[in-house]
Design a protein around this motif. Structure first.
Motif, PDB file in Angstrom:
ATOM      1  N   LEU A 111       0.816  -1.212   0.000  1.00  0.00           N
ATOM      2  CA  LEU A 111       0.000   0.000   0.000  1.00  0.00           C
ATOM      3  C   LEU A 111       0.851   1.264   0.000  1.00  0.00           C
ATOM      4  O   LEU A 111       0.429   2.306   0.481  1.00  0.00           O
ATOM      5  N   GLY A 112       2.048   1.149  -0.547  1.00  0.00           N
ATOM      6  CA  GLY A 112       2.991   2.267  -0.516  1.00  0.00           C
ATOM      7  C   GLY A 112       2.449   3.543  -1.137  1.00  0.00           C
ATOM      8  O   GLY A 112       2.767   4.656  -0.695  1.00  0.00           O
ATOM      9  N   ASP A 113       1.622   3.425  -2.169  1.00  0.00           N
ATOM     10  CA  ASP A 113       1.077   4.615  -2.834  1.00  0.00           C
ATOM     11  C   ASP A 113       0.148   5.406  -1.915  1.00  0.00           C
ATOM     12  O   ASP A 113      -0.105   6.591  -2.159  1.00  0.00           O
ATOM     13  N   TYR A 114      -0.391   4.734  -0.911  1.00  0.00           N
ATOM     14  CA  TYR A 114      -1.336   5.396  -0.004  1.00  0.00           C
ATOM     15  C   TYR A 114      -0.705   5.707   1.359  1.00  0.00           C
ATOM     16  O   TYR A 114      -1.407   6.115   2.294  1.00  0.00           O
ATOM     17  N   ALA A 115       0.621   5.515   1.467  1.00  0.00           N
ATOM     18  CA  ALA A 115       1.303   5.637   2.762  1.00  0.00           C
ATOM     19  C   ALA A 115       1.087   7.007   3.396  1.00  0.00           C
ATOM     20  O   ALA A 115       0.711   7.118   4.576  1.00  0.00           O
ATOM     21  N   TYR A 116       1.302   8.074   2.607  1.00  0.00           N
ATOM     22  CA  TYR A 116       1.219   9.417   3.177  1.00  0.00           C
ATOM     23  C   TYR A 116      -0.229   9.807   3.481  1.00  0.00           C
ATOM     24  O   TYR A 116      -0.492  10.533   4.447  1.00  0.00           O
ATOM     25  N   LEU A 117      -1.179   9.314   2.676  1.00  0.00           N
ATOM     26  CA  LEU A 117      -2.587   9.583   2.947  1.00  0.00           C
ATOM     27  C   LEU A 117      -3.009   8.937   4.272  1.00  0.00           C
ATOM     28  O   LEU A 117      -3.657   9.586   5.106  1.00  0.00           O
ATOM     29  N   ILE A 118      -2.624   7.668   4.474  1.00  0.00           N
ATOM     30  CA  ILE A 118      -2.966   6.957   5.713  1.00  0.00           C
ATOM     31  C   ILE A 118      -2.310   7.641   6.914  1.00  0.00           C
ATOM     32  O   ILE A 118      -2.935   7.831   7.966  1.00  0.00           O
ATOM     33  N   THR A 119      -1.050   8.043   6.739  1.00  0.00           N
ATOM     34  CA  THR A 119      -0.323   8.724   7.825  1.00  0.00           C
ATOM     35  C   THR A 119      -1.004  10.042   8.183  1.00  0.00           C
ATOM     36  O   THR A 119      -1.156  10.376   9.371  1.00  0.00           O
ATOM     37  N   ALA A 120      -1.431  10.795   7.165  1.00  0.00           N
ATOM     38  CA  ALA A 120      -2.091  12.083   7.404  1.00  0.00           C
ATOM     39  C   ALA A 120      -3.419  11.895   8.141  1.00  0.00           C
ATOM     40  O   ALA A 120      -3.728  12.647   9.075  1.00  0.00           O
ATOM     41  N   ILE A 121      -4.203  10.894   7.733  1.00  0.00           N
ATOM     42  CA  ILE A 121      -5.478  10.627   8.402  1.00  0.00           C
ATOM     43  C   ILE A 121      -5.247  10.275   9.874  1.00  0.00           C
ATOM     44  O   ILE A 121      -5.944  10.762  10.768  1.00  0.00           O
ATOM     45  N   GLY A 122      -4.257   9.412  10.122  1.00  0.00           N
ATOM     46  CA  GLY A 122      -3.921   9.029  11.489  1.00  0.00           C
ATOM     47  C   GLY A 122      -3.504  10.224  12.323  1.00  0.00           C
ATOM     48  O   GLY A 122      -3.907  10.361  13.485  1.00  0.00           O
ATOM     49  N   PHE A 123      -2.699  11.117  11.730  1.00  0.00           N
ATOM     50  CA  PHE A 123      -2.241  12.301  12.458  1.00  0.00           C
ATOM     51  C   PHE A 123      -3.412  13.206  12.824  1.00  0.00           C
ATOM     52  O   PHE A 123      -3.497  13.731  13.942  1.00  0.00           O
ATOM     53  N   ILE A 124      -4.360  13.375  11.894  1.00  0.00           N
ATOM     54  CA  ILE A 124      -5.537  14.227  12.150  1.00  0.00           C
ATOM     55  C   ILE A 124      -6.360  13.650  13.293  1.00  0.00           C
ATOM     56  O   ILE A 124      -6.783  14.369  14.208  1.00  0.00           O
ATOM     57  N   LEU A 125      -6.595  12.342  13.250  1.00  0.00           N
ATOM     58  CA  LEU A 125      -7.375  11.692  14.303  1.00  0.00           C
ATOM     59  C   LEU A 125      -6.701  11.842  15.664  1.00  0.00           C
ATOM     60  O   LEU A 125      -7.361  12.057  16.681  1.00  0.00           O
ATOM     61  N   PHE A 126      -5.376  11.717  15.668  1.00  0.00           N
ATOM     62  CA  PHE A 126      -4.651  11.785  16.941  1.00  0.00           C
ATOM     63  C   PHE A 126      -4.549  13.211  17.465  1.00  0.00           C
ATOM     64  O   PHE A 126      -4.739  13.470  18.654  1.00  0.00           O
TER      65      PHE A 126
END
Length: 570
Positions: A111-126
């Motif tokens: 899922l490397g193409d979505y790595a930064y999107l997933i990271t950004a979503i996680g950061f927003i939630l946290f």
């Protein structure tokens, strides 16, 4: 000069990506533990003598904490503390090997193409939400995305390496020599202390296109390295068992035998296993499917190896008992449950501290029984026993406070855990003070014997009755602590009021006996001190019950209702 600089850059990128990957795995495990809630610490308590249940629990726990090594270290600690039998431990270790393959399955999805999107979503939630449960989910999501960021960094570093003839020749030698591949897999895992990290590197390498246009490592070339990973990961359990009790050493040995024997067996059937993995995996060009094949091989190896060993768990226990010889010690003058190796799992570590506290309270209970015997029967041996046990209680107080303080300094505690830890510290001091008052009673008993002070039959009867009521109260407080029993804790609070009233009644009755000439005036001060110590022990039992109630009431509150501000960063 430029070639050397380019190689150095690639190596730093490779190890940097690996560092991000390992950090994200640890962070994701921490987030999953927190999101799972405090009840996760109870998972291991459902174990029975059925090894199949142990396998299921070991798989589940490892999936949550994302580390078979952490599960195995935990198991070794439990066996050392006699919280788990050797056959139970073997079952959990087998399950841990299966649970750790989940990481490889996740990595294989690429899922490397979505790595930064997933990271950004996680950061927003946290970062932008205050509810604890959302923050924990955010931490897990953030680390999940970060895991693929690390993989992307490694992949980018490996692309130029894959075109290097020197590097290709090295990979060719390793992948075409099964024994060498087994050794390399074991050594790399020994160094990284993570079979998941080694498997992730192997997956990334296999996906790269070599100078010949084919996958850098074929499935059959990757399998020995994969088997070596399973051998290398056993070193963690062995290190954890150093200095532990003999059954803990046996659990670590069982882990080693299980993985080594399985690896050797699969090496003998390597071509057939490779065909089986290819059969159950997606079809297509090797470069496109080899990642999924390696992940499936990792899972298949551990599942099949577990199935093969499952009927022989009892035999494996006998084998390791024969290899690691010796008798379990029965020493009581030392800590039994505290294990610093699992402090990173706060919930489990607190449970171990509670068990040590329960043991400390039971020792205080023995002190009280001997103190009663000393004063009622004028027994000097019982008085000496009180002093002997008091040394153990004092030692346990020191060790438990040290353990809890270390936990506080090394771990990021939730609000719930902070309240519980503070309660445990207070309980530790209350139990130690109970022991001090028992020692006071023993000293008064020795003084009574030395001075030959007479107590009337009525005074002895009153003291005996008071000790009996106190005995019930102490038993109830210990049971409420060990079981987390609300009704017993509330019962202790009611009993404390009765003891307070009893102290007043006993004092009044003694004064009446003095007036009627039934009691010797010389023994009055001693009698008053005795009933005061009894009342003080009851006060500490009350404090223990209140701490238990506060802990249980906090535990019943939903973590989703916590609205404390976000202050920590993943």
């Amino acid at each position: 000069m430029s070639d050397n600089l380019e190689i150095s850059t690639m190596l730093f990128s490779l190890f940097g990506g690996l560092a991000i990957f390992i950090y994200s795995m640890n962070l994701m495990g921490d987030g999953l533990q927190k999101a799972a809630g405090e009840k996760m610490r109870r998972i291991l308590e459902v174990l029975t003598s059925n090894p199949l249940m142990g396998i299921l629990v070991g798989t589940l726990v490892t999936m949550i904490i994302q580390s078979s090594s952490a599960t195995t270290v935990m198991v070794v600690g439990f066996v050392s503390a006699k919280l788990m039998t050797l056959p139970q431990a073997i079952g959990v270790i087998m399950g841990a090997n299966i649970g750790t393959t989940v990481t490889a399955q996740i990595v294989a999805f690429n899922l490397g193409d979505y790595a930064y999107l997933i990271t950004a979503i996680g950061f927003i939630l946290f970062f932008f939400f205050n509810k604890k449960i959302i923050k924990y989910i955010g931490q897990t999501t953030f680390s999940f995305g970060l895991l693929f960021v690390g993989l992307n960094v490694m992949s980018n570093a490996m692309k130029p390496l894959a075109q290097s003839e020197v590097f290709t020749d090295i990979i060719y030698c390793v992948s075409n020599n099964p024994i060498l591949g087994l050794i390399v897999g074991a050594l790399v895992t020994l160094i990284l202390q993570s079979s998941s990290a080694t498997t992730a590197v192997l997956l990334n390498l296999a996906r790269e296109v070599g100078a010949d246009g084919q996958a850098l490592i074929s499935l059959q070339g990757a399998l020995p390295i994969l088997f070596g990973c399973n051998i290398g990961t056993t070193i963690t359990a062995i290190l954890a068992s150093i200095g532990a009790r003999i059954n803990a050493k046996r659990a670590a040995m069982a882990h080693t035998i299980f993985n080594v024997a399985g690896s050797i067996l699969f090496m003998l059937f390597l071509p057939y296993f490779a065909k089986f993995v290819a059969f159950i995996s997606p079809k297509g060009q090797e470069i496109e499917v080899v990642g999924r094949q390696i992940a499936n091989a990792h899972t298949s190896f551990n599942v099949i190896n577990t199935i093969l060993w499952l009927p022989f768990v009892a035999l494996l226990a006998k084998i390791v008992t024969f290899i690691v010889r010796g008798e379990e010690d029965t020493e009581e003058n030392r800590v039994l449950y505290l294990d610093y190796k699992i402090l990173n799992n706060v919930a489990v570590a607190m449970d171990l501290a509670t068990k040590e506290l329960t043991r400390m309270a039971e020792l205080a209970r023995k002190m009280m029984a001997n103190a009663k015997k000393a004063i009622i029967n004028s027994d000097t041996d019982a008085a000496k026993k009180v002093h002997e046990i008091e040394d153990i209680v004092d030692m346990l107080q020191t060790e438990i406070i040290k353990y809890l303080s270390t936990m506080l300094s090394q771990s990021a505690l939730t609000d719930r855990q902070s309240v519980r830890l503070a309660g445990l510290m207070h309980i530790t001091n209350d139990i130690e003070r109970m022991g001090d008052h028992c020692k006071n009673v023993a000293e008064l008993a020795m003084e009574k014997i030395d001075r030959d002070l007479p107590f009337s039959k009525e005074a002895i009867s009153d003291l005996s009755n008071a000790f009996n009521k106190l005995n019930d109260m102490v038993d109830h407080s210990i049971q409420s602590l060990s079981e987390g029993n609300i009704s017993l804790a509330k019962k202790v609070l009611a009993e404390e009021s009765e003891i307070d009233k009893l102290e007043t009644d006993l004092r009044d009755r003694h004064i009446k006996r003095l007036d009627s000439g039934l009691c010797n005036p010389a023994s009055t001060i001693m009698f008053i001190e005795l009933i005061h110590n009894i009342e003080r022990i009851a006060d500490h039992c009350n404090n223990i019950a209140e701490a238990v109630l506060e802990d249980l009431e906090n535990n019943s509150a939903s973590p989703g209702t916590d609205s404390s501000p976000a202050t920590d960063i993943p």
